[in-house]
Scaffold this active site. Structure first.
Site, PDB file in Angstrom:
ATOM      1  N   ARG A   1       5.953 -10.846 -82.196  1.00  0.00           N
ATOM      2  CA  ARG A   1       7.113 -10.342 -82.948  1.00  0.00           C
ATOM      3  C   ARG A   1       8.414 -10.714 -82.272  1.00  0.00           C
ATOM      4  NH1 ARG A   1       5.332  -5.612 -85.786  1.00  0.00           N
ATOM      5  NH2 ARG A   1       7.415  -4.777 -85.555  1.00  0.00           N
ATOM      6  N   THR A   2       8.552 -10.358 -81.006  1.00  0.00           N
ATOM      7  CA  THR A   2       9.815 -10.596 -80.322  1.00  0.00           C
ATOM      8  C   THR A   2      10.079 -12.085 -80.197  1.00  0.00           C
ATOM      9  OG1 THR A   2       9.341  -8.597 -79.083  1.00  0.00           O
ATOM     10  CG2 THR A   2      11.159  -9.922 -78.299  1.00  0.00           C
TER      11      THR A   2
ATOM     12  N   LYS B   1      -1.715 -22.087 -62.421  1.00  0.00           N
ATOM     13  CA  LYS B   1      -2.099 -22.984 -61.330  1.00  0.00           C
ATOM     14  C   LYS B   1      -1.484 -22.549 -60.009  1.00  0.00           C
ATOM     15  CE  LYS B   1      -2.090 -26.777 -64.652  1.00  0.00           C
ATOM     16  NZ  LYS B   1      -1.181 -27.799 -65.169  1.00  0.00           N
TER      17      LYS B   1
ATOM     18  N   ARG C   1      10.508 -12.922 -70.989  1.00  0.00           N
ATOM     19  CA  ARG C   1       9.734 -11.679 -70.921  1.00  0.00           C
ATOM     20  C   ARG C   1       8.738 -11.815 -69.784  1.00  0.00           C
ATOM     21  NH1 ARG C   1       6.907  -8.455 -75.773  1.00  0.00           N
ATOM     22  NH2 ARG C   1       9.073  -7.791 -75.922  1.00  0.00           N
TER      23      ARG C   1
ATOM     24  N   HIS D   1      14.476  -3.446 -72.077  1.00  0.00           N
ATOM     25  CA  HIS D   1      14.295  -4.330 -73.214  1.00  0.00           C
ATOM     26  C   HIS D   1      15.570  -4.179 -74.030  1.00  0.00           C
ATOM     27  CE1 HIS D   1      12.742  -6.652 -76.360  1.00  0.00           C
ATOM     28  NE2 HIS D   1      11.669  -5.969 -76.706  1.00  0.00           N
TER      29      HIS D   1
END
Lengths: 423, 320
Positions: free
Chosen positions: B57-58, B85, B107, B135
């Site tokens: 969504r974001t 890695k 994020r 957020h």
């Protein structure tokens, strides 16, 4: 070789005095106080600055064996000399751990590189895994001054009680890390407003109290000699006081960082301020200063923990805990002196005399017959710390850029100058 | 006006800056309702979305916002990349920085990770959620939704309900709503309530019925099952019984109260499906719409600041 220090402010932690005087050293031993200079003595004018027993820093992590890129005995020794530390007590939490006479012998041999005295603690359980007791008697004969698994708590109380009982038979000292491991699992901060706002995994200070209560109960049961490495919260003090009043053979320490910094210093996730246990509230910090002044907390140490840049340049909760402290122990302690919380003799009792007494070492005193392990310092000299000037291989100090007071002018180990002009 | 280099959280914002962002977002709400939805605010600029945590969504909201503003948008799913890695966050940031992006949307599952990254790059960084910390665009889109439906963003009683402990949405909303002088209540089980939050200017309720009484806004949070390492609540059905939003509990709120949810919803765990779908109460779809507009506004402002800063540097070089 005779040295005669004159015009010095002598800080005597045994007599708890701070007075102008002079001190004579003959062949590495303090031979006279406030006497006339003997013939042929080399005169050292202290210029009214402070002369005190060298610091005994209890709980220094050195990267040998295993992590020599973070710190070697040589680099730690040079940093210690520059910081006025004349004896450092090395921790066994190396890779592999110092848990057998062979690894202890290796560490002892390597330690000869350093310009200061180095004594070693050994692990309490093999590999610090909390499953099997180490060969305590062999290790003690090899020179181990105490037994500890560092910040790893032995979860099995039956095993710990047997270790303690066995240690009692040897009159050995066990150093514990009071913490309830279940409650503190994964924690990077002390719970409260700050940790909640910053969204950091946190632990209640009560976890320390619970760990301490458990260990003290085991000490009461077994009668061993025991030392808490770090007591950092006011909630632990009543338990400690009760144990003392009952006559248990118990002492306690604290890191200089928990006495000079609080949880808010973490600010914008500064990982150089991540410690185990995490920094506490200002109320706790103040209570700890009082406890040191009163003598309930016996020892102040740096808990020098070198970490390379890669271990610290990470999100806060993933970063490695600990800070280097050998060179900042003295100037940071001067903050406590200048703020008026502790006098110089009180500080030296905690940073020099008490560790010597507890570990059975000869230093830490200014009396006749004591070794001439000395530090000459100016408690008022101001400076701004640049972490890249530190002699430690790792530069992870929370005091980078901080305004500090207290400069070491000279350090002597057994009468030999190891730091300062013409060292 | 908003002059900052990065948008890392609500905490550093002043009330006037919040208002300015929301005012600009209003214009983008209008733009987004037209058939031709293009602006050239980010023309020629490169936006990279770095998501170290799964999000549909974001990420799509940011992608759409960037495309409508004319930016070149690249999505990097960090779950499958070189991070696996063993590359450190800083190295990843430096690598991307060398490609000269103008906007980084990040994020990350660790609190503070986006702040750390922002110190190492010379573009604008927009926090799209870091651990349990902040957020900011979610709080701003919630604020815009409230302002548009309630007509104001002050002197409202807002109940934030559910899993507060694991929620960055709750923290950003709490900070924003308190800054704008609203009355904030945090409602949820004590095991999911972070310690000391009562000192942050809000009221704490364990009883949801008490907490909802007279509330103008009911903001539900998702129960973050993936962040729970066991033992916060006994079961989902007991949680629904005590803290799930149903018609009976909602009846205690103000008759005009609106219901919000940042999504994705767990129907029947924290919210009754019929309430979520009730167009008279639920503004959940509006939140999604406002999300694109608010993100366009934030990126527009960050781009303006970036241009102003580069311009200042260039003219300085010219003077010398």
């Amino acid at each position: 070789m005779i040295l005669h220090f004159l015009n010095a402010r002598l800080i005597d932690p045994e007599a708890q005095t701070d007075a102008l005087g002079c001190l004579t050293v003959t062949d590495g031993i303090i031979t006279a106080l406030n006497a006339e200079p003997p013939e042929g003595a080399k005169l050292i004018d202290a210029g009214g600055k402070c002369l005190a027993p060298g610091l005994i820093d209890w709980g220094v992590k050195i990267g040998e064996p295993g992590e020599r890129h973070k710190e070697s005995f040589r680099s730690a020794g040079l940093a210690a000399a520059a910081g006025g530390v004349t004896t450092l007590i090395a921790r066994p939490d190396t890779l592999p751990a110092i848990d057998a006479p062979e690894s202890l012998e290796f560490a002892t041999r390597r330690a000869a590189d350093a310009p200061v005295h180095i004594r070693h603690m050994a692990a309490l359980t093999k590999g610090r895994d909390g499953r099997e007791m180490v060969e305590m008697s062999f290790l003690r004969d090899g020179g181990a001054v105490a037994f500890t698994d560092g910040v790893r708590v032995v979860p099995d109380t039956r095993l710990l009680s047997r270790c303690m009982t066995y240690a009692r038979g040897l009159d050995a000292l066990i150093v514990g890390h009071p913490q309830e491991p279940g409650l503190s699992k994964g924690a990077a901060a002390t719970s409260g407003k700050f940790a909640s706002l910053y969204g950091l995994p946190a632990v209640s200070p009560m976890a320390e109290v619970m760990g301490l209560e458990r260990d003290l109960a085991l000490v009461a049961m077994t009668g061993c000699r025991w030392h808490a490495d770090q007591i950092t919260t006011a909630g632990s003090l009543p338990a400690l006081r009760r144990a003392r009043d009952k006559g248990l053979n118990v002492t306690a320490g604290i890191s200089i960082h928990h006495l000079t910094l609080n949880e808010f210093d973490v600010g914008g996730y500064r990982t150089f301020f991540r410690f185990t246990p995490p920094l506490r509230s200002e109320d706790d910090r103040m209570a700890m200063i009082d406890a040191v002044a009163e003598g309930l907390i016996d020892v102040i140490a740096s808990f020098h923990t070198p970490q390379d840049e890669e271990s610290k340049r990470l999100p806060f909760a993933e970063a490695a805990p600990g800070a280097v402290g050998l060179q900042t122990l003295l100037p940071a302690a001067m903050r406590l002196y200048h703020q008026g919380g502790l006098s110089l003799p009180q500080l030296w009792r905690a940073m020099s005399l008490n560790p010597a007494r507890r570990l059975g070492l000869p230093g830490g005193r200014l009396s006749q017959g004591s070794p001439a392990d000395l530090v000459l310092f100016d408690p008022d000299a101001p400076f701004i710390l640049d972490r890249f000037t530190l002699l430690s291989k790792s530069k992870n100090t929370p005091f980078d850029g901080a305004r500090m007071e207290g400069k070491v002018l000279g350090t002597w180990v057994a009468g030999k100058k190891v730091h300062g002009d013409n060292a | 006006m908003f002059r900052a280099r990065h948008l890392l959280g609500i905490e550093p914002l002043a009330p006037a800056e919040i208002t300015a962002i929301l005012d600009l977002a209003e214009t983008y709400v209008d733009l987004n309702r037209r058939t031709v939805k293009h602006s050239n605010a980010l023309e020629g600029m490169t936006q990279i979305n770095m998501f170290f945590e799964n999000s549909t969504r974001t990420q799509s909201s940011f992608e759409l916002a960037g495309k409508r503003l004319g930016a070149d948008v690249m999505n990097m799913s960090m779950q499958t990349s070189s991070v696996k890695k063993g590359e450190t966050l800083i190295d990843t940031a430096l690598t991307l920085n060398a490609m000269h992006p103008d906007l980084l949307v990040v994020r990350h599952p660790q609190s503070g990770a986006v702040d750390l990254l922002a110190q190492k790059v010379n573009c604008a960084v927009l926090n799209a959620g870091d651990g349990r910390h902040e957020h900011p665009t979610q709080a701003l889109l919630d604020a815009l939704t409230i302002r548009r439906t309630k007509g104001r963003l002050h002197r409202l009683t807002v109940a934030i309900c559910g899993d507060i402990a694991h929620s960055r949405v709750a923290r950003s909303n709490l900070i924003l709503l308190v800054k704008m002088e609203n009355r904030v209540r945090l409602v949820g089980p004590a095991t999911l309530m972070p310690s000391g939050v009562g000192e942050l200017g809000c009221e704490v309720y364990e009883d949801m019925r008490e907490g909802l009484k007279g509330a103008d806004v009911v903001m539900m949070l998702r129960l973050q099952k993936e962040r729970m390492d066991g033992g916060f609540i006994p079961s989902e059905r007991e949680y629904y019984h005590r803290w799930g939003l149903d018609a009976e509990k909602l009846a205690l709120a103000h008759p005009d109260a609106i219901v919000m949810h940042p999504g994705p919803m767990n129907r029947g765990v924290e919210i009754d499906g019929t309430i979520a779908d009730d167009i008279n109460r639920s503004v959940i779809q509006d939140q999604v719409e406002m999300g694109v507009a608010v993100r366009m506004a934030c990126m527009d402002l960050l781009a303006r600041n970036l241009r102003a800063q580069r311009g200042a540097m260039a003219s300085q070089a010219f003077e010398v």
